[in-house]
Design a protein around this motif. Structure first.
Motif, mmCIF file in Angstrom:
data_model
loop_
_atom_site.group_PDB
_atom_site.id
_atom_site.type_symbol
_atom_site.label_atom_id
_atom_site.label_comp_id
_atom_site.label_asym_id
_atom_site.label_seq_id
_atom_site.Cartn_x
_atom_site.Cartn_y
_atom_site.Cartn_z
ATOM 1 N N PRO A 100 -16.577 85.768 31.343
ATOM 2 C CA PRO A 100 -16.947 84.360 31.229
ATOM 3 C C PRO A 100 -18.195 84.208 30.358
ATOM 4 O O PRO A 100 -19.085 85.060 30.380
ATOM 5 N N SER A 118 -5.360 86.389 30.680
ATOM 6 C CA SER A 118 -6.425 85.894 31.556
ATOM 7 C C SER A 118 -5.873 85.616 32.946
ATOM 8 O O SER A 118 -4.696 85.277 33.086
ATOM 9 N N CYS A 160 -16.643 79.053 27.254
ATOM 10 C CA CYS A 160 -15.403 79.376 27.948
ATOM 11 C C CYS A 160 -15.729 80.239 29.147
ATOM 12 O O CYS A 160 -16.426 81.254 29.034
ATOM 13 N N GLN A 161 -15.217 79.858 30.298
ATOM 14 C CA GLN A 161 -15.534 80.571 31.530
ATOM 15 C C GLN A 161 -14.403 81.470 32.014
ATOM 16 O O GLN A 161 -14.480 82.042 33.092
ATOM 17 N N GLY A 162 -13.362 81.614 31.206
ATOM 18 C CA GLY A 162 -12.244 82.459 31.593
ATOM 19 C C GLY A 162 -12.389 83.868 31.062
ATOM 20 O O GLY A 162 -12.543 84.061 29.857
ATOM 21 N N LYS A 164 -5.774 81.167 37.215
ATOM 22 C CA LYS A 164 -6.642 80.113 37.754
ATOM 23 C C LYS A 164 -7.729 79.739 36.743
ATOM 24 O O LYS A 164 -7.908 78.563 36.415
ATOM 25 N N GLU A 165 -8.456 80.719 36.229
ATOM 26 C CA GLU A 165 -9.532 80.460 35.269
ATOM 27 C C GLU A 165 -8.981 79.937 33.949
ATOM 28 O O GLU A 165 -9.542 79.040 33.330
ATOM 29 N N VAL A 224 -8.129 76.215 34.238
ATOM 30 C CA VAL A 224 -9.326 75.361 34.240
ATOM 31 C C VAL A 224 -9.784 75.101 32.807
ATOM 32 O O VAL A 224 -10.072 73.968 32.423
ATOM 33 N N VAL A 225 -9.844 76.152 31.994
ATOM 34 C CA VAL A 225 -10.296 76.005 30.610
ATOM 35 C C VAL A 225 -9.299 75.182 29.806
ATOM 36 O O VAL A 225 -9.678 74.254 29.084
#
Length: 93
Positions: free
Chosen positions: A60, A76, A26-28, A79-80, A83-84
């Motif tokens: 992230p 969160s 997960c990049q958020g 934007k992030e 995406v996830v």
């Protein structure tokens, strides 16, 4: 900023739906408050357990797993987060 209430039954592993994101993680960035249960968190730095009542932040690069049935509220950057979530939706049909 986005907020999400998430309830995971015991044993749920999120890793399979994160495959395809960078490092399959997960990049958020997320700030979370745990309301009940235990949540395992895998990161590049190692694994840890987040207990009920804890408040924590993950940058992230993490993967949650429900050690026990658990619920939390996470915050969160939108934007992030989107995406996830869009990636997870694409993996689950």
């Amino acid at each position: 900023m986005s907020a999400a209430f998430v309830r995971l039954p015991q044993g749920v592993k999120v890793a399979p739906v994160l495959v395809g994101l960078p490092d399959d993680l997960c990049q958020g960035p997320t700030g979370v408050t745990r309301s009940n249960g235990r949540l395992g968190m895998r990161t590049k730095a190692g694994d840890e357990i987040c207990e009920a009542g804890q408040v924590f932040h993950r940058g992230p690069g993490h993967v949650p797993e429900a050690v026990e049935e658990c619920a939390n509220v996470g915050f969160s950057p939108s934007k992030e987060f989107n995406v996830v979530i869009d990636h997870i939706k694409s993996q689950t049909g």
